[in-house]
Every structure is written in C-alpha cells, then in structure tokens.
Design a protein around this motif. Structure first.
Motif, PDB file in Angstrom:
ATOM      1  N   LEU A 193      -2.514   2.798 -18.115  1.00 58.15           N
ATOM      2  CA  LEU A 193      -3.801   2.629 -18.924  1.00 58.15           C
ATOM      3  C   LEU A 193      -4.899   3.445 -18.383  1.00 58.15           C
ATOM      4  O   LEU A 193      -5.541   4.201 -18.970  1.00 58.15           O
ATOM      5  N   ALA A 194      -5.222   3.242 -16.825  1.00 54.99           N
ATOM      6  CA  ALA A 194      -6.119   3.732 -16.307  1.00 54.99           C
ATOM      7  C   ALA A 194      -6.141   5.213 -16.288  1.00 54.99           C
ATOM      8  O   ALA A 194      -7.132   6.050 -16.633  1.00 54.99           O
ATOM      9  N   LEU A 195      -4.940   5.847 -16.083  1.00 54.32           N
ATOM     10  CA  LEU A 195      -4.671   7.134 -16.012  1.00 54.32           C
ATOM     11  C   LEU A 195      -5.017   8.011 -17.341  1.00 54.32           C
ATOM     12  O   LEU A 195      -5.609   9.057 -17.503  1.00 54.32           O
ATOM     13  N   ALA A 196      -4.598   7.121 -18.437  1.00 49.36           N
ATOM     14  CA  ALA A 196      -4.558   7.556 -19.708  1.00 49.36           C
ATOM     15  C   ALA A 196      -5.983   7.824 -20.243  1.00 49.36           C
ATOM     16  O   ALA A 196      -6.240   8.614 -21.081  1.00 49.36           O
ATOM     17  N   THR A 197      -7.102   7.114 -19.605  1.00 49.85           N
ATOM     18  CA  THR A 197      -8.328   7.277 -20.048  1.00 49.85           C
ATOM     19  C   THR A 197      -8.938   8.637 -19.529  1.00 49.85           C
ATOM     20  O   THR A 197     -10.073   8.986 -19.854  1.00 49.85           O
ATOM     21  N   GLY A 198      -8.146   9.390 -18.661  1.00 51.10           N
ATOM     22  CA  GLY A 198      -8.770  10.584 -18.055  1.00 51.10           C
ATOM     23  C   GLY A 198      -7.827  11.645 -18.245  1.00 51.10           C
ATOM     24  O   GLY A 198      -7.858  12.799 -17.608  1.00 51.10           O
ATOM     25  N   VAL A 199      -6.967  11.718 -19.358  1.00 51.03           N
ATOM     26  CA  VAL A 199      -6.012  12.745 -19.571  1.00 51.03           C
ATOM     27  C   VAL A 199      -6.711  13.875 -20.679  1.00 51.03           C
ATOM     28  O   VAL A 199      -6.940  13.213 -21.843  1.00 51.03           O
ATOM     29  N   SER A 200      -6.566  14.837 -20.296  1.00 51.59           N
ATOM     30  CA  SER A 200      -7.165  15.805 -21.350  1.00 51.59           C
ATOM     31  C   SER A 200      -5.991  16.321 -22.295  1.00 51.59           C
ATOM     32  O   SER A 200      -4.951  16.002 -22.070  1.00 51.59           O
ATOM     33  N   LEU A 201      -6.389  16.999 -23.387  1.00 51.26           N
ATOM     34  CA  LEU A 201      -5.379  17.308 -24.440  1.00 51.26           C
ATOM     35  C   LEU A 201      -4.424  18.225 -23.918  1.00 51.26           C
ATOM     36  O   LEU A 201      -3.365  18.266 -24.495  1.00 51.26           O
ATOM     37  N   ASP A 202      -4.697  19.013 -22.834  1.00 50.19           N
ATOM     38  CA  ASP A 202      -3.664  19.830 -22.100  1.00 50.19           C
ATOM     39  C   ASP A 202      -2.471  19.000 -20.862  1.00 50.19           C
ATOM     40  O   ASP A 202      -1.974  19.557 -20.320  1.00 50.19           O
ATOM     41  N   GLY A 203      -2.983  17.800 -21.037  1.00 48.76           N
ATOM     42  CA  GLY A 203      -2.198  16.943 -19.985  1.00 48.76           C
ATOM     43  C   GLY A 203      -2.770  16.797 -18.917  1.00 48.76           C
ATOM     44  O   GLY A 203      -1.834  16.275 -17.994  1.00 48.76           O
ATOM     45  N   GLN A 204      -3.622  17.350 -18.369  1.00 45.03           N
ATOM     46  CA  GLN A 204      -4.456  17.206 -17.167  1.00 45.03           C
ATOM     47  C   GLN A 204      -5.201  15.937 -16.768  1.00 45.03           C
ATOM     48  O   GLN A 204      -5.620  15.464 -17.779  1.00 45.03           O
ATOM     49  N   LEU A 205      -5.134  15.524 -15.681  1.00 46.25           N
ATOM     50  CA  LEU A 205      -5.711  14.484 -15.240  1.00 46.25           C
ATOM     51  C   LEU A 205      -7.238  14.768 -14.984  1.00 46.25           C
ATOM     52  O   LEU A 205      -7.234  15.591 -13.865  1.00 46.25           O
ATOM     53  N   PRO A 207     -11.588  15.672 -15.430  1.00 45.57           N
ATOM     54  CA  PRO A 207     -12.105  16.893 -15.560  1.00 45.57           C
ATOM     55  C   PRO A 207     -11.763  18.089 -15.104  1.00 45.57           C
ATOM     56  O   PRO A 207     -11.408  18.171 -13.871  1.00 45.57           O
ATOM     57  N   GLU A 208     -11.412  19.236 -15.759  1.00 45.03           N
ATOM     58  CA  GLU A 208     -11.031  20.509 -15.067  1.00 45.03           C
ATOM     59  C   GLU A 208      -9.553  20.080 -14.369  1.00 45.03           C
ATOM     60  O   GLU A 208      -9.315  20.788 -13.593  1.00 45.03           O
ATOM     61  N   GLY A 209      -8.976  19.023 -14.585  1.00 42.90           N
ATOM     62  CA  GLY A 209      -7.797  18.755 -13.968  1.00 42.90           C
ATOM     63  C   GLY A 209      -7.812  18.443 -12.382  1.00 42.90           C
ATOM     64  O   GLY A 209      -6.783  18.461 -11.723  1.00 42.90           O
ATOM     65  N   GLU A 210      -9.005  17.990 -12.273  1.00 40.58           N
ATOM     66  CA  GLU A 210      -9.300  17.598 -10.634  1.00 40.58           C
ATOM     67  C   GLU A 210      -8.695  16.378 -10.453  1.00 40.58           C
ATOM     68  O   GLU A 210      -8.989  15.894  -9.301  1.00 40.58           O
ATOM     69  N   GLY A 211      -8.173  15.625 -11.295  1.00 42.30           N
ATOM     70  CA  GLY A 211      -7.702  14.421 -10.936  1.00 42.30           C
ATOM     71  C   GLY A 211      -8.731  12.940 -11.039  1.00 42.30           C
ATOM     72  O   GLY A 211      -9.979  13.200 -11.445  1.00 42.30           O
ATOM     73  N   LEU A 212      -8.296  11.913 -10.813  1.00 39.68           N
ATOM     74  CA  LEU A 212      -8.931  10.787 -10.805  1.00 39.68           C
ATOM     75  C   LEU A 212      -9.368  10.134  -9.599  1.00 39.68           C
ATOM     76  O   LEU A 212      -8.265  10.123  -8.682  1.00 39.68           O
ATOM     77  N   GLY A 213     -10.606   9.482  -9.365  1.00 43.39           N
ATOM     78  CA  GLY A 213     -10.735   9.007  -7.990  1.00 43.39           C
ATOM     79  C   GLY A 213      -9.905   7.601  -7.540  1.00 43.39           C
ATOM     80  O   GLY A 213      -9.603   6.839  -8.583  1.00 43.39           O
ATOM     81  N   PRO A 214      -9.290   7.713  -6.665  1.00 43.05           N
ATOM     82  CA  PRO A 214      -8.486   6.631  -6.254  1.00 43.05           C
ATOM     83  C   PRO A 214      -8.999   5.115  -6.133  1.00 43.05           C
ATOM     84  O   PRO A 214      -8.721   4.110  -6.314  1.00 43.05           O
ATOM     85  N   ASP A 248      -6.215  11.618  -0.535  1.00 45.04           N
ATOM     86  CA  ASP A 248      -7.249  10.564  -0.284  1.00 45.04           C
ATOM     87  C   ASP A 248      -8.387  10.760  -1.189  1.00 45.04           C
ATOM     88  O   ASP A 248      -9.187   9.675  -1.401  1.00 45.04           O
ATOM     89  N   THR A 249      -8.410  11.844  -2.016  1.00 46.19           N
ATOM     90  CA  THR A 249      -9.567  11.948  -2.979  1.00 46.19           C
ATOM     91  C   THR A 249      -9.333  11.866  -4.259  1.00 46.19           C
ATOM     92  O   THR A 249     -10.154  11.791  -5.115  1.00 46.19           O
ATOM     93  N   ALA A 250      -8.118  11.895  -4.714  1.00 45.15           N
ATOM     94  CA  ALA A 250      -7.807  12.221  -6.187  1.00 45.15           C
ATOM     95  C   ALA A 250      -6.328  11.939  -6.357  1.00 45.15           C
ATOM     96  O   ALA A 250      -5.490  11.886  -5.486  1.00 45.15           O
ATOM     97  N   VAL A 251      -5.977  11.463  -7.641  1.00 45.62           N
ATOM     98  CA  VAL A 251      -4.682  11.388  -8.104  1.00 45.62           C
ATOM     99  C   VAL A 251      -4.435  12.413  -9.142  1.00 45.62           C
ATOM    100  O   VAL A 251      -5.423  12.363 -10.314  1.00 45.62           O
TER     101      VAL A 251
END
Length: 251
Positions: A193-205, A207-214, A248-251
């Motif tokens: 659920l948490a990851l799904a709040t940051g998935v773009s239309l092209d399936g990247q996690l 902004p700009e596919g940079e991932g989400l903070g752990p 250490d900085t992103a998923v």
C-alpha cells in the motif's frame, strides 16, 4: 414483488420496490467497500494513483496514522489505516464483518476490541456483532479523533468525494489477488500500500523513478528499516514487484 403483481395491491408493490431498491443499494455499497465494480462498470479502482494530489492524500493518511497509531505493530497499523480511510472526513462510517475478515489479521476480534478499549474506536453494538454484520445491515463505527468540529476541521484536506475513492483503492491494493494467493502478511500488505502511493503511470517508484525513502516506508508500515529487504523480496516473489532494489536511501 411477484405477490404484489398477482394481488394488484399498490401498497404491496411499493413496499416490494423499496425493499428491492434497498437491497440493490446495500449490494452496491458492498462493492464499493470491497474495491469492486458493479457489472459493466469495469474496475472501480486500480493499483495506481494517477494524480499527484491523490498520492499526497494517501501519504497524508499513512503519515497521520503513523503519528497517532493507538496500538503497535503492523497488523494493528493495517487495520487502523483501513478504518481511518473509512471514517476520514466525518469521523464515522460503516463496516461489515467481511471488511475485517478480508484482511490478513489472525485475530481481528481481539484487535478491534483493543481499539475500542483504547478509546480510538467506537462501534455500535459488540465486537461479535460487528464481525457477524453483513452488507445489508452494516455496523456504524466512529473514530472520535477524526470527528470535525467548529475549531478543528480534521487532519485531512481531501473532499467527501475523494474519501471513498481512496478507501476503495486501498481496499483493492491490500486485497489484490497476487498478495492473497501468496498469503502475504500484514506488514507486506502495508508495504504494498505504501509503495502504491508512489507508483507512476509507467510503473516507476517515486518521482522520476528515484524510489521512496526507507525511513518513511518503515514508519508507515510499523516495521524496522532493516526488515524492508525481506518484505520487498516477498512482494517480488508474489510477482507484485519487479526489478526493485533496496538501498540505504531508497526503495
């Protein structure tokens, strides 16, 4: 209604129509609650949130729950997130037993009882009655801390139309077939659920596919940051994630 037609009794016919309409309304409400769509309407919600405002609203709910969680642990956190989405805006909402049974909670009755005892949750009737309730006769629930008043409009800024969209979307993500088939636990469902709040239309996690903070992810999911790699592996094994690395900085 067949008897009303045979007898040509207008009163009976109107009563029958009202009963049929009430039953149809109950079925429709259940479909929305469970993230499904009426026949012919297509999927009511998808895994992706398609607008940045929706991302922000969903993350605001996760952050609020992380900051005000009445009980520890991912199982309680998952339940509180879902109940918060159900009652955001007015502080009240409806719940049925299947809403709880559909979550990966070994003992939902105990968790609900703890939430009631803590004062975070109010329910009409008993916990057993809530578990047994059905869509045509849902149980009224309330979360006092989310009930707005003249001095406090509540913690969320989204409108009344957005609340059921977010709630239905979350229900769909948490109950997605791949996650159910893999018998994933509450912590994995929360991470999904948490990851799904940051998935773009092209399936990247992110902004700009940079991932989400752990740190944010672990806070939202009530887990230790060191548990993230294992949970990501579980979601990958369930074919819910692909090509995701944990640093250490992103998923």
């Amino acid at each position: 209604s067949a008897w009303a037609e045979v007898t040509a009794d207008t009163g009976l016919r109107l009563d029958a129509e009202r009963a049929e309409q009430a039953a149809a309304t109950a079925r429709l409400q259940h479909l929305h609650r469970s993230g499904q769509a009426p026949e012919g309407d297509g999927p009511a919600v998808t895994r992706l949130l398609t607008a940045s405002a929706q991302w922000n609203h969903a993350r605001a709910v996760l952050t609020h729950v992380a900051d005000h969680a009445p009980l520890p642990g991912p199982e309680a956190r998952l339940l509180v997130v879902m109940l918060t989405l159900r009652t955001a805006q007015s502080g009240v909402g409806n719940l049925v037993g299947q809403d709880l049974k559909g979550l990966p909670l070994p003992d939902p009755e105990h968790l609900v009882g703890q939430l009631v005892e803590s004062g975070w949750l109010d329910i009409a009737g008993t916990v057993d009655e809530l578990i047994a309730s059905r869509p045509e006769n849902p149980t009224r629930i309330g979360v006092p801390s989310l009930t707005p008043d003249e001095s406090d409009p509540g913690p969320f800024t989204f409108g009344r139309k957005m609340r059921p969209k977010l709630s239905g979307w979350a229900q769909r993500v948490v109950g997605e077939k791949k996650l159910r088939k893999a018998k994933t636990s509450a912590d994995a469902r929360l991470l999904a659920l948490a990851l799904a709040t940051g998935v773009s239309l092209d399936g990247q996690l992110g902004p700009e596919g940079e991932g989400l903070g752990p740190e944010a992810l672990s806070s939202w999911c009530a887990i230790d940051p060191g548990d993230l790699p294992e949970l990501v592996d579980r979601l990958t094994a369930a074919d819910w994630l692909t090509e995701v690395a944990v640093t250490d900085t992103a998923v």
